[in-house]
Design an enzyme around this catalytic site. Sequence first.
Site: not given
Ligand SMILES: Nc1nc2c(c(=O)[nH]1)N[C@H]1C(S)=C(S)[C@@H](COP(=O)(O)OP(=O)(O)OC[C@H]3O[C@@H](n4cnc5c(=O)[nH]c(N)nc54)[C@H](O)[C@@H]3O)O[C@H]1N2
Ligand SMILES: Nc1nc2c(c(=O)[nH]1)N[C@H]1C(S)=C(S)[C@@H](COP(=O)(O)OP(=O)(O)OC[C@H]3O[C@@H](n4cnc5c(=O)[nH]c(N)nc54)[C@H](O)[C@@H]3O)O[C@H]1N2
Ligand SMILES: [Mo]
Length: 753
Positions: A103, A105
Site C-alpha cells: 500500500y 502513494w
Molecule cells: N496516525 C495516522 N496515520 C495515518 C493516517 C492518519 O490520519 N493518522 N492516515 C493514513 C492515510 S489516509 C494514508 S493514505 C497513509 C499514507 O501512507 P503511505 O502512502 O505509505 O505514505 P507515503 O509517505 O506517501 O509513502 C509513499 C512512499 O513511496 C515512496 N515513493 C514515491 N515515489 C516512488 C517511486 O517512484 N518508486 C518507489 N519505489 N517508491 C516511491 C516514497 O518515498 C514514500 O516512502 O497513511 C496513513 N497513516
Molecule cells: N497536505 C496534505 N494533504 C493531504 C495528505 C497529506 O499527507 N498532506 N494526505 C491525503 C490523504 S491520503 C488523505 S486520506 C486525506 C485525508 O483527509 P482527512 O481525513 O480529512 O484528513 P485529516 O487531517 O486526517 O483529518 C481532518 C480533520 O478531522 C478532524 N478530526 C479528527 N478526529 C475527529 C473526530 O473525531 N471528529 C471530528 N468531527 N473531526 C475530527 C481533525 O481535526 C483533522 O484536522 O488527506 C489528503 N490530503
Molecule cells: Mo489517505
Amino acid sequence: MPYTAAHWGSYRIDRDTGTLLPVEGDPQPSRIGKGWASASRDRDSRIMKPAIRKGWLEGDGGAGRSGDRYVEVSWDEALGHCASELTRVRETHGNGAIFGGSYGWSSAGRFHHAQSQMRRFLNLAGGFVGARETYSHAAAEVLFPHILGLSNRAFQDEVTAMPSVSGACEIMLAFGGISPRTAQVASSGTSRHEVAPWLENLANGKTRLISVSPRRGDLERAEWWAIRPGTDTALILALCQEIIAAGRANEDFLKRCTSGYDTFRDYLAGKTDGTAKSAEWAADICDIPADTIRKTALELTEKRSLISMTWSMQRGDHGEQPIWAGLALAAIIGQIGLPGGGYAFGYGCTTPVGRPTRLIPWPSLPQGVNPVSDFIPVARIADMLLNPGSDYAYNGETRTYPDIRLIWWTGGNPFHHHQDLYRLEKAWQRPETVIVNEHSWTATARRADIVLPATTPLERDDIMMNRRDPALIYMSALDAPIGEALDDHDIFARLAERMGFGEAFTKGKSSAEWLEHLWERAGKVAEAHGFALPDFETFKAEGRFDIPDEEEARIALSAFAADPEGSPLATESGRITLFNEKIAAMGLADCPGHPTWMPPVEWLGAAEDGMLQLVSGQPDTRLHSQNDRGSESLSDKVQGREAAYLHPETAKANGLTEGDIIRLSNQRGACLAGLRFDDGLRPDCVFLPTGAWYDPQIVDGVLLEVHGNPNALTIDKGCSGLSQGNIAHTCLVRVEKWDRPLPALSIDRPPIA
Ligand SMILES: Nc1nc2c(c(=O)[nH]1)N[C@H]1C(S)=C(S)[C@@H](COP(=O)(O)OP(=O)(O)OC[C@H]3O[C@@H](n4cnc5c(=O)[nH]c(N)nc54)[C@H](O)[C@@H]3O)O[C@H]1N2
Ligand SMILES: Nc1nc2c(c(=O)[nH]1)N[C@H]1C(S)=C(S)[C@@H](COP(=O)(O)OP(=O)(O)OC[C@H]3O[C@@H](n4cnc5c(=O)[nH]c(N)nc54)[C@H](O)[C@@H]3O)O[C@H]1N2
Ligand SMILES: [Mo]
C-alpha cells in the site's frame, strides 16, 4: 515547455535554474511542492546503491530487522538475491506466502507507478497476497456498497459539484471541517487547487458554515462546534431524534427513498435500549450544548442543508457509524438529490472531490491477473504477520490469515502509515525476507533485507493523466538519476529477464515506447469522449494538454432521488438502507444493522486524568512521509522535531512553553515532538501531524521515538468486523516536558556500514 507533476500539483521546469515553478492557472499552488526538489536531491537520505542488510546476510532470520546496518552491493548481486529468494519461497511455500499488498502513494505518473509495475511483475511470477481498500477510507469502501449500493469511488465521482453547493446551500454542517491543507493533494496528480477559492466564496456568500471538529483551523471563518473527538455519531443521532420528535422528518422522502426507517427510529426513540438519543443525551457525550443541537436540528429542516463529512470521520473506532448516521440524517432531512442539499463525503480531503470536471477513464499500465485470490484488509498487516492461520471477521466472511514468508514493498511506507509501529516492528521480524524498492532511506527501507534504489519522479519521463483532472501533463525529467538508482520498471524488467519472463513483462517495449503506447490508448479514450489529443511528439514538446469543455454539473444521487423506482440503488432494497438486513445478519457486536452509538475503545469520556486525545491528521508541509527531508518540511520543525500543537492553557497547566521538547506517551509507546501553541484546538487534545520519519531509539534503556511520529502511539485495531479499517484518530496520550538531553536523529544519514 517542460513540465512535471506530482500528487500535490503540476510544475513548469525552469531549465536555466533547475527549479520548479507552479503551472499556469493554478489558483493556489501547494506548499508541499516547495520541498520536492530538495528532497529528491538530498544525498543524505537518497539510496545511492543497492544494499543488503548485514544481519540478513549473516542469517539472523529477521530478528535484526530494525536499526541494522547495510552493505552496498552491485545491481547484479542484489537482483540475484531477489530472484533466488522469490524462487525459493515460491517453490517451498507457494505464491500465497508472498505479500505484495504494498500500500502507498507512490508517483503520480501513469507508467512509472511503482505498485502497478510490481504487481505486473509479481502476477507474471505466479501471484501474491494482496491488500484490499485503503488507509484513507476503508470503512466507507466496505460500508457504502451495502447502504448506498455504490462503491466509495462511484459515490465520490458523483459528489455534488462545488459550484452547485455555493449556489444553493444555506447551511453546511461540515464534520471534520473542509481544509485547504488536505486539499493540496490529488491522488494521481492535479493541475489546479480550487478548494481554497471555493471556501472563500462560500464564506462570503449566504451559506451558514458550521464546522464540527476539535480544531477551529479545519474550516476558517465558520461557526465552530468544538466536538469531543470520536463522538460525532452521538451528535448526529441526536440531530435525527430531535427532528423526528418535532415531527419534522421528511416522511415522503423516507418512504420513497429509504428502507429500515422504522427500526432506526425505534432505536433513536430509545425503544430498543431504553435511552432516547435526545439533545441532552448527546450533549454530555459530545460536549456541545443541547440547545445548540436542538435548534440546529430544526433549522436543518427549514433551510437547504448539506451534511458534509471528511474522511477522517471514519478513521476511528466504529468508523462506519458516523458516516452511516450522517447519511441517515440527510435522508431524514430529505434533501438528498437537490442542489446544495443532502450528503457529501470528502470535500477538501483531496482537491478533486466535488470538482465540476467530467471524468475520463484514462488508461494505465496493464497489471495482468493475479493467480492468487487471497488478500487482507489493508490495515491488518501486523495481525496477519503475528497470527498466521488465525481467523478474523471481514464484511460478512470469516477469513484466515496467510502465512507470509516474503514481503515485497514498493511505493509505500508502512513504517509511516500503520498504527502502533512498535507492534508492527515485532510483526515485521516474522517473514524470512523483506524486499523494498525505494528512492529514500525511509523507515521501511531501513527495515528491508534487500533495498533496491529507485529513481524519483523528478528523474524520469512520465505522463500525468488523472481521470478527475482537466489537464494532461507530459512529465519531463528535471534531474539525472542519483547514484545507481533505476526506474522501478527497469528494476522489474531486469529481474523478469533474469527469471525468464522478460519479454512478457516488457512486451519488447522500452519505457519511452510504453509512454507512447499509453498516449495512443489515451487518444482512443479521448475520441470516445468527443475530442482529439495531439500526437505524442507534440504533446511531449508542449508538455500540457487541456481537456476541452471540461465542466459538468453533478448533484449526488439526483437520478435516484427523482425516480427511485426507475433508477434504484444496488442495495438490498433498491433504496438507502437505514436498517440493513444483511449487515444485521452478520451479527457483529461492533457493527449492528443501523447507525449506533458505541463508545470508542479509547476516548475522553472514559479517560484517566491528564490524558489528551491525540489528533494525528495529515501534514501541511508534505504528503505523508514524502519530502520529510525536503526544505519545506524541515523549515517547519522545532529543534529538528515534528511540531505538536497544544492549547496555550493546557501547555501552561503542564508547565510547558512554546519551543519546548515534549514527550507524548501511552501504554503502547512514546515519542518526542517540539511544542507549538494553537488556541483554536480543544484544550483536551494534542495535534501531531503524521509523516515525520519514524526514528525509534533506546534512550536511557527505554524505546523512544525521537522524531515525532504519532504512529508510535496509535492503536492497531480494526474499525469493526465489517470493514477492518484503521482507527488512527482514536488514541489517548499523556504529554510532559522532556528535559533530558535531546537524542540526535538517526534518520538524517544513511545506514551504511
Ligand atoms: N496516525 C495516522 N496515520 C495515518 C493516517 C492518519 O490520519 N493518522 N492516515 C493514513 C492515510 S489516509 C494514508 S493514505 C497513509 C499514507 O501512507 P503511505 O502512502 O505509505 O505514505 P507515503 O509517505 O506517501 O509513502 C509513499 C512512499 O513511496 C515512496 N515513493 C514515491 N515515489 C516512488 C517511486 O517512484 N518508486 C518507489 N519505489 N517508491 C516511491 C516514497 O518515498 C514514500 O516512502 O497513511 C496513513 N497513516
Ligand atoms: N497536505 C496534505 N494533504 C493531504 C495528505 C497529506 O499527507 N498532506 N494526505 C491525503 C490523504 S491520503 C488523505 S486520506 C486525506 C485525508 O483527509 P482527512 O481525513 O480529512 O484528513 P485529516 O487531517 O486526517 O483529518 C481532518 C480533520 O478531522 C478532524 N478530526 C479528527 N478526529 C475527529 C473526530 O473525531 N471528529 C471530528 N468531527 N473531526 C475530527 C481533525 O481535526 C483533522 O484536522 O488527506 C489528503 N490530503
Ligand atoms: Mo489517505
